[in-house]
Design a protein around this motif. Structure first.
Motif, PDB file in Angstrom:
ATOM      1  N   LEU A  93       0.776  -1.234   0.000  1.00 26.12           N
ATOM      2  CA  LEU A  93       0.000   0.000   0.000  1.00 26.12           C
ATOM      3  C   LEU A  93       0.814   1.295   0.000  1.00 26.12           C
ATOM      4  CD1 LEU A  93      -2.897  -1.010   2.426  1.00 26.12           C
ATOM      5  CD2 LEU A  93      -2.921  -0.977  -0.081  1.00 26.12           C
ATOM      6  N   PRO A  94       1.984   1.350   0.639  1.00 27.48           N
ATOM      7  CA  PRO A  94       2.684   2.635   0.649  1.00 27.48           C
ATOM      8  C   PRO A  94       2.958   3.203  -0.737  1.00 27.48           C
ATOM      9  CG  PRO A  94       3.588   1.213   2.334  1.00 27.48           C
ATOM     10  CD  PRO A  94       2.634   0.373   1.536  1.00 27.48           C
ATOM     11  N   VAL A  95       3.358   2.363  -1.689  1.00 29.33           N
ATOM     12  CA  VAL A  95       3.624   2.870  -3.038  1.00 29.33           C
ATOM     13  C   VAL A  95       2.376   2.757  -3.917  1.00 29.33           C
ATOM     14  CG1 VAL A  95       4.985   2.583  -5.141  1.00 29.33           C
ATOM     15  CG2 VAL A  95       6.104   2.454  -2.905  1.00 29.33           C
ATOM     16  N   ALA A  96       1.940   1.542  -4.212  1.00 33.34           N
ATOM     17  CA  ALA A  96       0.847   1.360  -5.172  1.00 33.34           C
ATOM     18  C   ALA A  96      -0.483   1.893  -4.639  1.00 33.34           C
ATOM     19  CB  ALA A  96       0.714  -0.114  -5.547  1.00 33.34           C
ATOM     20  N   GLY A  97      -0.797   1.572  -3.383  1.00 31.24           N
ATOM     21  CA  GLY A  97      -2.097   1.969  -2.849  1.00 31.24           C
ATOM     22  C   GLY A  97      -2.267   3.464  -2.733  1.00 31.24           C
ATOM     23  N   THR A  98      -1.300   4.137  -2.126  1.00 34.02           N
ATOM     24  CA  THR A  98      -1.443   5.585  -1.961  1.00 34.02           C
ATOM     25  C   THR A  98      -1.308   6.326  -3.287  1.00 34.02           C
ATOM     26  OG1 THR A  98       0.901   5.958  -1.436  1.00 34.02           O
ATOM     27  CG2 THR A  98      -0.578   5.480   0.411  1.00 34.02           C
ATOM     28  N   THR A  99      -0.536   5.774  -4.220  1.00 37.49           N
ATOM     29  CA  THR A  99      -0.460   6.409  -5.541  1.00 37.49           C
ATOM     30  C   THR A  99      -1.820   6.367  -6.231  1.00 37.49           C
ATOM     31  OG1 THR A  99       1.873   5.811  -5.818  1.00 37.49           O
ATOM     32  CG2 THR A  99       0.651   6.381  -7.805  1.00 37.49           C
ATOM     33  N   ALA A 100      -2.506   5.229  -6.143  1.00 36.62           N
ATOM     34  CA  ALA A 100      -3.828   5.111  -6.741  1.00 36.62           C
ATOM     35  C   ALA A 100      -4.792   6.140  -6.145  1.00 36.62           C
ATOM     36  CB  ALA A 100      -4.374   3.705  -6.543  1.00 36.62           C
ATOM     37  N   LEU A 138       2.513  11.137   1.324  1.00 36.21           N
ATOM     38  CA  LEU A 138       3.139   9.965   1.923  1.00 36.21           C
ATOM     39  C   LEU A 138       2.897   9.880   3.428  1.00 36.21           C
ATOM     40  CD1 LEU A 138       6.603  10.211   0.110  1.00 36.21           C
ATOM     41  CD2 LEU A 138       4.457   9.228  -0.737  1.00 36.21           C
ATOM     42  N   ASP A 139       1.987  10.685   3.939  1.00 33.21           N
ATOM     43  CA  ASP A 139       1.804  10.786   5.382  1.00 33.21           C
ATOM     44  C   ASP A 139       0.951   9.645   5.934  1.00 33.21           C
ATOM     45  OD1 ASP A 139      -1.018  11.525   4.989  1.00 33.21           O
ATOM     46  OD2 ASP A 139      -0.242  13.466   4.365  1.00 33.21           O
ATOM     47  N   ARG A 140       0.918   9.573   7.253  1.00 32.37           N
ATOM     48  CA  ARG A 140       0.171   8.507   7.935  1.00 32.37           C
ATOM     49  C   ARG A 140      -1.305   8.540   7.578  1.00 32.37           C
ATOM     50  NH1 ARG A 140       1.175   8.452  14.138  1.00 32.37           N
ATOM     51  NH2 ARG A 140       3.243   7.865  13.367  1.00 32.37           N
ATOM     52  N   GLU A 141      -1.870   9.719   7.453  1.00 28.22           N
ATOM     53  CA  GLU A 141      -3.295   9.826   7.133  1.00 28.22           C
ATOM     54  C   GLU A 141      -3.621   9.139   5.812  1.00 28.22           C
ATOM     55  OE1 GLU A 141      -6.757  13.252   6.464  1.00 28.22           O
ATOM     56  OE2 GLU A 141      -4.704  13.830   6.944  1.00 28.22           O
ATOM     57  N   ASN A 142      -2.787   9.314   4.806  1.00 30.57           N
ATOM     58  CA  ASN A 142      -3.061   8.694   3.521  1.00 30.57           C
ATOM     59  C   ASN A 142      -2.835   7.181   3.570  1.00 30.57           C
ATOM     60  OD1 ASN A 142      -4.096   9.240   0.945  1.00 30.57           O
ATOM     61  ND2 ASN A 142      -2.077   9.290   0.008  1.00 30.57           N
ATOM     62  N   LEU A 143      -1.847   6.750   4.347  1.00 35.33           N
ATOM     63  CA  LEU A 143      -1.657   5.309   4.547  1.00 35.33           C
ATOM     64  C   LEU A 143      -2.883   4.693   5.209  1.00 35.33           C
ATOM     65  CD1 LEU A 143       2.035   5.354   5.789  1.00 35.33           C
ATOM     66  CD2 LEU A 143       1.246   4.243   3.695  1.00 35.33           C
ATOM     67  N   GLU A 144      -3.386   5.356   6.245  1.00 33.10           N
ATOM     68  CA  GLU A 144      -4.561   4.837   6.941  1.00 33.10           C
ATOM     69  C   GLU A 144      -5.772   4.809   6.019  1.00 33.10           C
ATOM     70  OE1 GLU A 144      -3.411   6.273  11.489  1.00 33.10           O
ATOM     71  OE2 GLU A 144      -4.674   7.542  10.214  1.00 33.10           O
TER      72      GLU A 144
END
Length: 307
Positions: free
Chosen positions: A126-133, A256-262
């Motif tokens: 998720l850090p790369v592919a998920g948040t980029t999407a 790239l922040d925690r909020e977008n990861l969550e």
């Protein structure tokens, strides 16, 4: 002391090597994690090749490869908020620690807890592919029913974009090589095989009035071929080519922040963001894992099960 895989100098695959290193010590704003799963990305060989200096935070040579991971927090540096020892987490290695290793450090503001119902294997993608999407589709902000072209739909980011777009009610047409067709079509994509078809001609026939948006994951000549197919050039968002403003489009604005990861994790738990993981390699097979991504033949997402 734990095993890691990285590179002794910038260059091609020949500079890659396994080596032992002591467990890193987390600095201010960092967490030390035991790495369960590491994601494999084109960025990894770009860093090794020296094409994106400083992107991974630099650090001593030999340097460990990898930009994203999921694992368990072993120790906290100073000034870390919202995370505790023992937490299952996922996030970005942006300070030079790498992730193809048994232990590493992640930047705490770029790290989040793995929610219940989400596996470490999925979380590591998720850090790369998920948040980029999430980022490219938020940037486009298109209404339900709009049609987008995903240029390079068959890789990890492309399939994540396609599936999240479909969940948002968008119609997706995507380009890719023959090997990428099966996974793209399984996600509802109208696939155009650039090795066998004229992408511009087929796309123009499918959408004569032009696309509402284009997500470019390829760049170069391929981007310049498809860019005229959009109605509004500002709705060309490129992840693969920073020269896209020359065409009137925009480069992706990454968060790239925690909020977008969550947020990405919640979407994955809800089934709206469904990474397509096509290969899981042990750390001993890290060279093969990265080679598959580097040569462009990997459909979907490749990960390394480290421990």
């Amino acid at each position: 002391m734990g095993q890691a895989w990285g590179f002794g100098k910038h260059g091609g695959p020949e500079v890659q090597e396994f080596f032992d290193r002591p467990d890193p010590v987390p600095g201010r704003g960092e967490v030390l994690i035991w790495v369960d799963v590491a994601g494999v990305n084109p960025l990894d060989h770009a860093v090794r090749s020296g094409l994106v200096p400083g992107l991974d935070g630099g650090g001593p040579i030999p340097r460990v490869l990898g930009m994203e991971a999921a694992g368990i927090v072993l120790a906290l540096g100073e000034d870390v908020d919202g995370l505790e020892v023992g937490d299952a987490v996922f996030g970005f290695a942006l300070t030079g620690g790498g992730t193809y290793a048994e232990t590493t450090v992640l930047s705490a503001p770029n790290t989040a807890r793995i929610p219940a119902g989400l596996s470490a294997t999925v979380a590591a993608t998720l850090p790369v592919a998920g948040t980029t999407a999430v980022d490219v589709l938020d940037q486009l902000g298109l209404p339900t029913g709009a049609t987008i072209l995903v240029n390079g739909v068959g890789g990890g980011v492309g399939l994540a974009v396609a599936r999240l777009a479909a969940a948002r009610g968008l119609r997706v047409i995507g380009t890719g090589s023959t090997a990428k067709r099966e996974h793209a079509e399984a996600g509802g994509v109208r696939f155009i095989d650039y090795t066998a078809e004229d992408v511009f001609a087929v796309a123009r026939e499918l959408i004569p009035d032009g696309f509402a948006g284009i997500v470019d994951l390829v760049g170069g000549i391929s981007l310049r071929t498809v860019a005229p197919l959009v109605r509004d050039p500002r709705n060309v968002i490129s992840v693969g080519d920073m020269s896209v403003p020359e065409l009137g489009g925009r480069f992706v604005e990454r968060r790239l922040d925690r909020e977008n990861l969550e947020r990405s994790a919640r979407l994955a738990v809800d089934g709206l963001l469904a990474p397509v993981i096509t290969a899981v390699h042990p750390l001993a097979d890290a060279p093969a894992a990265l080679a598959t991504v580097e040569n462009g033949h990997a459909p979907g997402k490749v990960v390394i099960k480290v421990t």
